[in-house]
Design an enzyme around this catalytic site. Structure first.
Site, PDB file in Angstrom:
ATOM      1  N   HIS A  33     -81.712  16.235  40.996  1.00  0.00           N
ATOM      2  CA  HIS A  33     -82.755  16.385  41.710  1.00  0.00           C
ATOM      3  C   HIS A  33     -82.882  15.820  43.097  1.00  0.00           C
ATOM      4  O   HIS A  33     -83.816  15.206  43.445  1.00  0.00           O
ATOM      5  CB  HIS A  33     -84.139  16.194  40.955  1.00  0.00           C
ATOM      6  CG  HIS A  33     -84.629  17.036  39.752  1.00  0.00           C
ATOM      7  ND1 HIS A  33     -83.581  17.797  38.993  1.00  0.00           N
ATOM      8  CD2 HIS A  33     -85.909  17.577  39.724  1.00  0.00           C
ATOM      9  CE1 HIS A  33     -84.437  18.485  38.263  1.00  0.00           C
ATOM     10  NE2 HIS A  33     -85.826  18.401  38.549  1.00  0.00           N
ATOM     11  N   GLU A  89     -83.315  31.716  38.889  1.00  0.00           N
ATOM     12  CA  GLU A  89     -82.687  31.987  40.292  1.00  0.00           C
ATOM     13  C   GLU A  89     -82.010  32.748  40.593  1.00  0.00           C
ATOM     14  O   GLU A  89     -81.903  33.307  41.679  1.00  0.00           O
ATOM     15  CB  GLU A  89     -82.521  30.321  40.504  1.00  0.00           C
ATOM     16  CG  GLU A  89     -83.349  29.254  40.419  1.00  0.00           C
ATOM     17  CD  GLU A  89     -83.719  28.635  39.238  1.00  0.00           C
ATOM     18  OE1 GLU A  89     -83.163  29.224  38.169  1.00  0.00           O
ATOM     19  OE2 GLU A  89     -84.589  27.877  39.094  1.00  0.00           O
TER      20      GLU A  89
END
Ligand code: TPP
Ligand code: MG
Lengths: 345, 325
Positions: free
Chosen positions: A133, A64
């Site tokens: 998450h 990322e």
């Protein structure tokens, strides 16, 4: 040729925005995890790879930080990249290129070079996925000078705001919510954009203003239906971008209603709801007839277990309760008010 | 090389315990009794079992999203794990974490977490703690081939080598990272080589051969205890199930990725079948003895599932327990 009343889901509206952007402008590219996967990012990326090729539609390693930096660098070099993060939680590895680099580049270099990049992060929560998450981190980005933060609540806005975000010369954090992906409505087929920084009144009302962001717009509209049955007319305002924020629109509504409930799917402390409440106190104090109410996530990490999730995520009932607290102050509160006013005498 | 009967039986029992619980999750996932995302490690048991068999109770491990095996092999409680996957109050993370957040500090399992690469530097820190305190403890970081894309791995490899920290980096290379085959995320399939330029020892081993894993892990841990760490072990393996849940990610299905022939080829290399063959042919075990182990583990696993199913969900009044700020 435009079909009348053509409906599209939220996720396919984003997909259509990409198709239309990429066919018009060769500098637009999409980079991120899952853009070639059959499941990873829903159907938001469907057909793009086949149509525009693997130089402009890049599925990436799990990197990322570097992939986001690469998007920012490509933007500095004249591209208009969209860097996609299938969950906002993963984007935290990319805080440096977003916050230190992209947000500051234009200012700290005296306006010499803008960063026309879109950083697209998906809020993907529920389903017992737990703390890493589930996060909705828009307030974190809205805090940073130099970032625009967009949070569309409807398919039409998702398309128009994605187009505006890509066309904007500055870094835009585009945040959508997987809970909205199935929403459907008539979405114009033509290429259009919705200006960043302009909100919209989703429902007219005179008793209370509910400012709702992203997914919470749907909950606010449900709440407004229910309130209408109780004889309370709620006005629902969707800012659409949380930065820049269209406070003028909120202010106009407050002049009419005098009461404010802010519904946001992020955390309470230092969140978007806190910011809107502060602006109301600062700029609209004289219109307020009651204290501002916030309906947000409680200040705690997302739990996994379904029983705790049910208690964790705010929904329309919480908005209804908040409105009721404003519109019909309970006896205890009235009693308290009396005591306070006696004490003041 | 000869191995003690106890070691062989322990390795076998551990691998069976992992496999039977993993496969036990399939049905409750399909019928939605279990809802949290579950990343099954069927087919990869030899790595967890082999590595953890050489660790002491006070050695540390950290895992990732696919860590049922790591947790169990390190000695984490089976009942508590199954209950956690069912998100019950009796789970090892009290139902707050689910399958991706397993922990048992009492046996050195300091946690698992699904941010890819997220726990590598935490294991580095546990090794650093042992080094600062001058104990002989070792830390193990379990991660997948996908995590090699994260910069934190390179940063951790460098610092570990620089300070000769007692850490074993165990990369479970199962050739896929979500929907991408390893050839789509890196140029070389040889992951262990990335440790070499940092000045670390690195090896690639057959991760489906528990005895090979055991031998390499033993050596690696000894080196670490003697101040000659870190060591990088790339264990080649394959997940028999797909990325998440029981779905197999076979080409032609809606989660289209893996060639059916490849899956079939790897099923033939099943690490448990391989160990069974060894135990019968060279380990001096009889079929009856193995059946006894199987029956005992099967009972243990079904008791754990009963325990989980009978356990309550966390009460909603306890939503803010464990919140300190
Ligand atoms: C920082 C971050 N990025 C992306 C993801 C999504 N994700 C979950 S597992 C995974 C791939 C993991 O592959 P690997 O490390 O090889 O482990 P495996 O699943 O094969 O065991 C990805 C990309 C994530 N969880 N965290
Ligand atoms: Mg892998």
């Amino acid at each position: 040729m435009s079909l009348p009343n053509r409906t599209l889901s939220y996720s396919l509206a984003i997909n259509e925005a990409f198709h239309q952007l990429m066919e018009r402008d060769e500098s637009v590219m999409l980079i991120g995890q899952g853009v070639k996967s059959p499941w990873y990012v829903g159907n938001t990326a469907q057909g793009l790879l086949a149509r525009f090729g693997e130089r402009r539609v890049i599925d990436t390693p799990v990197s990322e930080n570097a992939m986001t930096g690469a998007a920012v660098g490509a933007a500095l070099a004249g591209m208009r990249p969209i860097v996609e993060h299938p969950r906002m939680d993963f984007m935290l590895y990319a805080i440096d290129p977003i916050v230190n680099e992209a947000a500051n580049w234009f200012y700290m270099n005296g306006g010499k070079l803008p960063v026309p990049a879109v950083i697209w992060g998906v809020i993907n929560r529920g389903g017992e996925q737990g703390a890493q998450h589930s996060q909705a981190l828009h307030a974190l980005f809205a805090h940073i000078p130099g970032l625009k933060v967009v949070m569309p609540a409807t398919p039409t806005d998702a398309k128009g705001l994605m187009i505006a975000a890509v066309q904007d010369d500055n870094p835009v954090v585009f945040i959508d919510d997987r809970w909205l992906y199935g929403e459907e409505e008539v979405v114009p087929e033509e290429f259009y954009s919705i200006p960043l920084g302009k909100g919209i009144v989703r429902r007219q009302g005179s008793d209370v203003t509910i400012v709702a962001v992203s997914y919470m717009v749907r909950e606010a509209l449900k709440a407004a239906e229910e309130l209408a049955q109780q004889g309370i007319q709620a006005e629902v305002v969707d800012p659409r971008t949380v930065k820049p924020l269209d406070f003028d629109l909120i202010h106009q509504s407050l002049q009419k209603t005098g009461r404010l409930v802010v519904a946001d799917g992020g955390w309470k402390t230092c969140g978007v709801a806190a910011e809107i409440a502060a602006l109301a106190a600062e700029k609209a104090f004289t219109c307020l007839k009651a204290p501002v109410q916030r309906v947000t996530l409680p200040d705690l990490p997302a739990p996994a277990s379904r029983t705790l999730e049910a208690a964790y995520y705010p929904a329309s009932a919480d908005i209804v309760n908040a409105v009721n607290r404003l519109v019909q102050p309970c006896h205890e509160e009235l009693a308290l008010l009396h005591r306070v006013s006696y004490a003041a005498q | 090389m000869t191995y003690s009967r106890k070691l062989l039986q322990d390795l076998y029992a551990t691998m069976l315990r992992i496999r039977m619980s993993e496969e036990g999750f399939v049905e409750p996932i399909l019928n939605r009794e279990i809802r949290c995302p579950v990343h099954l490690c069927s087919g990869e048991e030899a790595i967890a079992a082999g590595v953890c068999s050489v660790l002491e109770k006070d050695d540390y491990i950290f895992g990732n999203h696919r860590s049922h095996g790591h947790y169990l092999a390190k000695g984490g409680g089976l009942k508590e794990m199954v209950a956690e996957v069912f998100c019950r109050e009796t789970g090892c993370s009290r139902g707050r974490g689910g399958s991706m957040h397993l922990i048992d500090p009492s046996c050195g399992m300091l946690g698992s977490a699904p941010i890819v690469g997220g726990t590598i530097s935490l294991a580095l820190g546990a090794a650093m703690a042992a080094w600062v305190r001058g104990t002989r403890q070792v830390a193990v970081s379990f991660f997948g081939d996908g995590a090699t894309g994260e910069g934190t791995l390179a940063e951790s490899l460098n610092f570990a080598a620089l300070k000769k920290l007692p850490i074993v980096f165990v990369c479970e290379n199962n050739l896929y990272s979500t929907h991408l085959c390893i050839d789509e995320i890196r140029v070389s399939r040889n992951i262990y080589k990335m440790a070499l330029p940092f000045g670390e020892k690195g090896h690639r081993i057959d991760g489906n051969d528990v005895l090979k894993v055991y031998e390499h892990a033993k050596q690696a841990v000894e080196l670490c205890r003697n101040g000659e760490g870190p060591v990088f072990l790339e264990c080649l393996t394959y997940r028999q199930r797909g990325h998440v849940g029981p779905d197999d990610n076979v080409q032609g299905t809606h989660t289209d990725i893996r060639p059916a022939a490849e899956v079939k080829r790897w099923l033939k290399k099943d690490p448990i079948k391989r160990l069974e063959k060894y135990l019968l042919q060279q380990g001096g075990f009889t079929a009856e003895e193995l059946q006894k182990v199987q029956a005992a583990i099967s009972r243990e696993v079904s008791e754990a599932f009963d325990f989980a199913r009978q356990s309550p969900f966390p009460a909603k009044e306890d939503l803010s327990s464990y919140v300190f700020a």
